[in-house]
Write an enzyme that holds these catalytic residues in place. Structure first.
Site, short mmCIF file in Angstrom:
data_model
loop_
_atom_site.label_atom_id
_atom_site.label_comp_id
_atom_site.label_asym_id
_atom_site.label_seq_id
_atom_site.Cartn_x
_atom_site.Cartn_y
_atom_site.Cartn_z
N ASP A 131 1.75 -40.57 125.51
CA ASP A 131 2.73 -39.50 125.30
C ASP A 131 2.62 -38.47 126.41
O ASP A 131 3.62 -38.03 126.99
CB ASP A 131 2.49 -38.87 123.93
CG ASP A 131 3.40 -37.67 123.69
OD1 ASP A 131 4.62 -37.86 123.64
OD2 ASP A 131 2.87 -36.55 123.57
N GLU A 133 4.59 -45.89 124.04
CA GLU A 133 3.68 -44.86 124.55
C GLU A 133 2.27 -45.41 124.70
O GLU A 133 1.56 -45.08 125.66
CB GLU A 133 3.69 -43.66 123.61
CG GLU A 133 5.00 -42.89 123.65
CD GLU A 133 5.04 -41.70 122.72
OE1 GLU A 133 5.77 -40.75 123.01
OE2 GLU A 133 4.34 -41.73 121.68
#
Length: 236
Positions: free
Chosen positions: A52, A124
């Site tokens: 992320d 992610e």
């Protein structure tokens, strides 16, 4: 995990892992680790946490390079159209992540494989794994491929903003005159930013910018001038 799906995903990614264990971890859902504890598998949430942050860094850096005269608010708006759960899930579907994710038996029966949050999380996690395996440059290359269309669309949206008109309205509001632009340099063919244009307000040069053509240089000078004069005239 479906072997054929993993092979297809790796081909779509365009990245070969030096440590295949990182790829396996990135594709292992929490349900697999919890429902099959005897296998000692690590699920992908730690890599998702890292990915992320890495995705944010890479996208923000790309936007800074692509839009050197955009202000923070504009960059944030563009970023929000690129870095979001739906965009990640759509990219996952396009790359075939759903066929590669490792799920527990119960989760497999409830349609977990197709859930947007699962796909976005796996994306992610893959970025986190690539960062650990190959560094930031590898992530930047992969993200450039993944989000090429989204980055291009965002760039076109930013380019449609008419900074020259916005600046003219601002200057007319405060000074009852219009800004002028003068080309001070033509570097000739072969230069990426061939033209240099100065923005002149009240007889003084406020800023200057370069571009591949006069129109682009003028828009860039207007964008920079708009930021400068908005601050200078705040509260006026």
């Amino acid at each position: 995990m479906r072997p054929a799906g993993v092979v297809q995903l790796v081909a779509s990614l365009g990245y070969a892992f030096k440590d295949p264990a990182l790829l396996v971890e990135a594709l292992t859902h929490r349900s697999f680790a919890h429902e099959r504890p005897s296998e000692g598998a690590r699920h992908n949430e730690r890599l998702e946490f890292l990915g992320d942050a890495v995705l944010e860094l890479v996208v923000r850096h790309r936007l800074l390079r692509a839009h050197p005269y955009a202000d923070e608010g504009t960059l944030s708006r563009i970023r929000s159209t690129i870095v979001n759960g739906q965009q990640l899930a759509d990219t996952a579907a396009r790359l075939g992540v759903a066929d590669a994710v490792r799920l527990g038996p119960a989760a497999e029966k409830t349609g977990t494989r197709a859930r947007k949050t699962v796909l976005a999380g796996a994306m992610e996690a893959l970025l986190g794994a690539i960062y650990v395996d190959g560094g930031l440059a590898a992530v930047d290359t992969v993200v450039g491929h993944w989000l090429e269309d989204a980055l291009a669309d965002a760039g076109e949206g930013a380019a449609r903003r008419d900074f020259k008109t916005e600046l003219q309205m601002l200057v007319q509001k405060h000074l009852k005159e219009v800004p002028t632009y003068r080309t001070t340099e033509d570097r000739g063919e072969g230069h990426e930013d061939r033209f240099l244009v100065e923005l002149v307000v009240e007889g003084r040069v406020v800023t200057a910018a370069s571009g591949r053509n006069k129109k682009e240089a003028t828009q860039r000078a207007a964008a920079a001038g708009l930021s400068i004069l908005e601050v200078q005239w705040a509260g006026r």
